[in-house]
Design an enzyme around this catalytic site. Structure first.
Site, PDB file in Angstrom:
ATOM      1  N   ASP A 131       0.865  -1.182   0.000  1.00  0.00           N
ATOM      2  CA  ASP A 131       0.000   0.000   0.000  1.00  0.00           C
ATOM      3  C   ASP A 131       0.898   1.228   0.000  1.00  0.00           C
ATOM      4  OD1 ASP A 131      -2.418  -1.370   0.038  1.00  0.00           O
ATOM      5  OD2 ASP A 131      -2.547  -1.386   2.213  1.00  0.00           O
ATOM      6  N   ASP A 145      -6.830  -1.329  -4.748  1.00  0.00           N
ATOM      7  CA  ASP A 145      -7.912  -0.954  -3.831  1.00  0.00           C
ATOM      8  C   ASP A 145      -8.809   0.109  -4.453  1.00  0.00           C
ATOM      9  OD1 ASP A 145      -6.787  -2.673  -1.936  1.00  0.00           O
ATOM     10  OD2 ASP A 145      -5.635  -1.067  -0.991  1.00  0.00           O
TER      11      ASP A 145
END
Length: 178
Positions: A131, A145
């Protein structure tokens, strides 16, 4: 009066190539961005994009969005596999362009995070997802995402508007009185 512009969905054209194209683009962007982040940003200070509101910050997430379920990585791996299989199965009935885009985003995002879970450390279905998009007071996410979120939002809109996978509105037009 007939509409002079042909309606591709009404002609019964399957939209599987569109779904696969959108999925491939979402997957490629996610994979490329993660490779760049690991090579250039991991173990370095965050890069401010919009002051304190948005920054690029590399981190590994074994769980789902918002760090939920870090101890159940295998469950998220199995969910991603199930989502991919369901979408591939649904593709046979797909004649709607907007649904192809929504499902393509969902598939590309699921495959992007699944790739991390399969091949990133510690591996064996337990890999941590990379991330790097940090939104202040919200979450740290990646492009997979975002693709999943946008695809899901589009699916909700299409469902509320009554659009089906077959490309037609679910509500039948009311017959006009002559």
């Amino acid at each position: 009066m007939t509409n002079p512009v042909p309606d591709v969905e009404a002609e019964g054209k399957r939209r599987t190539p569109l779904l696969l194209g959108v999925a491939a683009i979402a997957y490629a962007l996610d994979l490329g961005s993660k490779l760049a982040v690991v090579a250039k940003l991991e173990n370095h200070a965050p890069v401010k994009v919009l002051g304190d509101w948005l920054e690029l910050r590399a981190m590994r997430n074994p769980g789902a969005a918002f760090g939920i379920g870090g101890a159940t990585t295998i469950l998220f791996t199995l969910i991603a596999v199930a989502i991919a299989l369901v979408i591939i199965r649904m593709a046979r009935k797909l004649y709607s362009g907007p649904w192809a885009i929504a499902l393509g985003l969902l598939l590309g995002g699921a495959l992007g995070n699944l790739t991390d879970r399969l091949f990133r450390s510690p591996g064996g279905l337990r890999g941590a997802v990379v991330d790097f998009i940090a939104v202040r007071d919200f979450s740290v996410m990646n492009l997979a995402d975002w693709a999943i979120s946008c695809g899901g939002a589009l699916m909700v809109i299409l469902a509320f508007r009554g659009r089906g996978l077959e490309g037609a509105d679910r509500e039948q037009p009311v017959a006009e009185a002559d």
